[in-house]
Write an enzyme that holds these catalytic residues in place. Structure first.
Site, PDB file in Angstrom:
ATOM      1  N   GLU A  22      -1.054  23.632  -9.789  1.00  0.00           N
ATOM      2  CA  GLU A  22      -1.994  23.574  -8.668  1.00  0.00           C
ATOM      3  C   GLU A  22      -1.938  24.866  -7.868  1.00  0.00           C
ATOM      4  OE1 GLU A  22      -2.951  19.245  -7.527  1.00  0.00           O
ATOM      5  OE2 GLU A  22      -1.171  19.818  -6.416  1.00  0.00           O
ATOM      6  N   GLY A  63      -7.153  15.348  -5.547  1.00  0.00           N
ATOM      7  CA  GLY A  63      -7.005  14.914  -4.166  1.00  0.00           C
ATOM      8  C   GLY A  63      -8.297  14.305  -3.652  1.00  0.00           C
ATOM      9  N   GLY A  64      -9.092  15.110  -2.970  1.00  0.00           N
ATOM     10  CA  GLY A  64     -10.314  14.652  -2.299  1.00  0.00           C
ATOM     11  C   GLY A  64     -11.196  13.753  -3.163  1.00  0.00           C
ATOM     12  N   SER A 121      -9.207  21.133  -6.124  1.00  0.00           N
ATOM     13  CA  SER A 121     -10.667  20.985  -6.052  1.00  0.00           C
ATOM     14  C   SER A 121     -11.305  20.576  -7.375  1.00  0.00           C
ATOM     15  CB  SER A 121     -11.311  22.262  -5.507  1.00  0.00           C
ATOM     16  OG  SER A 121     -10.827  22.536  -4.202  1.00  0.00           O
ATOM     17  N   GLY A 166      -7.905  21.626  -1.793  1.00  0.00           N
ATOM     18  CA  GLY A 166      -8.663  21.190  -0.617  1.00  0.00           C
ATOM     19  C   GLY A 166      -9.594  22.251  -0.054  1.00  0.00           C
ATOM     20  N   HIS A 199       4.987  18.490  -4.461  1.00  0.00           N
ATOM     21  CA  HIS A 199       3.621  18.935  -4.158  1.00  0.00           C
ATOM     22  C   HIS A 199       3.700  20.122  -3.184  1.00  0.00           C
ATOM     23  CE1 HIS A 199      -0.421  19.012  -2.511  1.00  0.00           C
ATOM     24  NE2 HIS A 199      -0.804  18.388  -3.617  1.00  0.00           N
ATOM     25  N   ASN A 236      -4.395  11.745  -6.126  1.00  0.00           N
ATOM     26  CA  ASN A 236      -3.383  11.924  -5.084  1.00  0.00           C
ATOM     27  C   ASN A 236      -4.097  11.678  -3.754  1.00  0.00           C
ATOM     28  OD1 ASN A 236      -1.486  12.803  -3.265  1.00  0.00           O
ATOM     29  ND2 ASN A 236      -1.625  14.973  -3.823  1.00  0.00           N
ATOM     30  N   TRP A 237      -3.870  10.502  -3.223  1.00  0.00           N
ATOM     31  CA  TRP A 237      -4.596  10.130  -1.994  1.00  0.00           C
ATOM     32  C   TRP A 237      -4.064  10.838  -0.756  1.00  0.00           C
ATOM     33  CZ3 TRP A 237      -5.306   4.045  -2.423  1.00  0.00           C
ATOM     34  CH2 TRP A 237      -6.302   3.788  -3.381  1.00  0.00           C
ATOM     35  N   LYS A 238      -2.896  11.447  -0.873  1.00  0.00           N
ATOM     36  CA  LYS A 238      -2.266  12.090   0.286  1.00  0.00           C
ATOM     37  C   LYS A 238      -2.144  11.068   1.436  1.00  0.00           C
ATOM     38  CE  LYS A 238      -3.923  16.435  -1.477  1.00  0.00           C
ATOM     39  NZ  LYS A 238      -4.297  17.819  -1.232  1.00  0.00           N
ATOM     40  N   GLU A 272       2.161  20.819  -0.587  1.00  0.00           N
ATOM     41  CA  GLU A 272       2.163  20.446   0.835  1.00  0.00           C
ATOM     42  C   GLU A 272       3.556  20.030   1.276  1.00  0.00           C
ATOM     43  OE1 GLU A 272      -1.071  17.658   0.576  1.00  0.00           O
ATOM     44  OE2 GLU A 272      -2.450  19.321   0.252  1.00  0.00           O
TER      45      GLU A 272
HETATM   46  P1  PGA Z   1      -7.770  18.564  -3.979  1.00  0.00           P
HETATM   47  O1  PGA Z   1      -6.185  18.275  -3.950  1.00  0.00           O
HETATM   48  O2  PGA Z   1      -8.294  17.951  -5.255  1.00  0.00           O
HETATM   49  O3  PGA Z   1      -8.307  17.882  -2.752  1.00  0.00           O
HETATM   50  O4  PGA Z   1      -7.954  20.045  -3.964  1.00  0.00           O
HETATM   51  C1  PGA Z   1      -5.416  18.347  -5.104  1.00  0.00           C
HETATM   52  C2  PGA Z   1      -3.970  18.124  -4.781  1.00  0.00           C
HETATM   53  O5  PGA Z   1      -3.501  18.620  -3.747  1.00  0.00           O
HETATM   54  O6  PGA Z   1      -3.247  17.441  -5.541  1.00  0.00           O
END
Ligand code: PGA
Length: 250
Positions: free
Chosen positions: A166, A233-234, A212, A172, A94, A9-11, A96
């Protein structure tokens, strides 16, 4: 046996030139992966990513969609639009989006139905806040979110929904749920699905862990009984780290 789905997930990251470079680097590194490899990219990267991923085993997804097919919804993108250019996956709900963009269980449910109507594979996110976990409400929260997201779907659609567990406090932050805690949460989600839709359906649902996940902890998490993949994500922004997660079992 459920096939693992490892999704990035590149956001709101990566310009088209960066997306194309990353996918070109990643493709040879994951070509023998046992898992399904997915990258959910910003809308502006979709077309470039689809072209670059052509002929590879990398699948491309979006990070959101609107539930209506078309109309006066300035700034929105529909499932039909995503499908029309060859997108296969879409993240829905998600945390966010729930937190910053007023996504609710109701809109998540509508979007999920619209995703199936357009033959997209949905990755639906559920998760509790730190406060909810500390007050002992985590399982209640995530099983309720799951039930509301899936409401009104057919058994077959439920079986084809990917759920991403999640925990919001792990996204993050560098904090990961322990593999036991993550597995237990995924198990609770599966039990809830079994209760409503039957064990056969529940046994087919892919339940990912996200928060994470990185090369250092991926193997331990992905080898748990009820964790069928990851939403990353990251660590999905660079081919070198994402590849290590995809190839956790090599
Ligand atoms: P993260 O993000 O791996 O950077 O914690 C995961 C996500 O929000 O899908």
């Amino acid at each position: 046996m459920r096939k693992k789905v490892i999704a990035g997930n590149w956001k709101m990251n990566m310009l088209p030139n960066e997306a194309m470079a990353m996918i070109s680097n990643l493709a040879p590194l994951v070509k023998d992966a046992d898992s399904e490899v997915v990258l959910c990219v910003p809308y502006t990267d979709l077309f470039y990513s689809l072209l670059t991923a052509q002929g590879t085993n990398i699948k491309i997804g979006a990070q959101n969609m609107h539930f209506e097919e078309k109309g006066a919804y300035t700034g929105e993108i529909s499932g039909k639009m995503l499908k029309s250019i060859g997108v296969e996956y879409v993240i829905i709900g998600h945390s966010e989006r729930r937190q910053y963009f007023a996504e609710t269980d109701e809109t998540v449910n509508k979007k999920l139905k619209a995703a199936f109507a357009n033959d997209l594979k949905p990755i639906v996110c559920v998760g509790e806040t730190l406060g909810e976990r500390e007050s002992g409400k985590a399982f209640e929260i995530i099983t309720n979110q799951t039930q509301k997201a899936l409401d009104g779907l057919t058994d077959e659609q439920v079986a084809n929904t990917i759920i991403a567990y999640e925990p919001i406090w792990a996204i993050g932050t560098g904090k990961t749920a322990t593999s036991e805690d993550a597995n237990e949460a995924c198990k609770k989600i599966r039990e809830k699905i079994a209760k409503i839709y039957g064990q056969n359906v529940a046994d087919r649902v892919i339940i990912q862990y996200g928060g994470s996940m990185k090369p250092e902890n991926a193997k331990e998490l992905l080898e748990m009984s009820d964790i069928d993949g990851g939403l990353i994500g990251g660590a999905s922004l660079k081919a070198e780290s994402f590849e290590k997660i995809v190839n956790y079992n090599k």
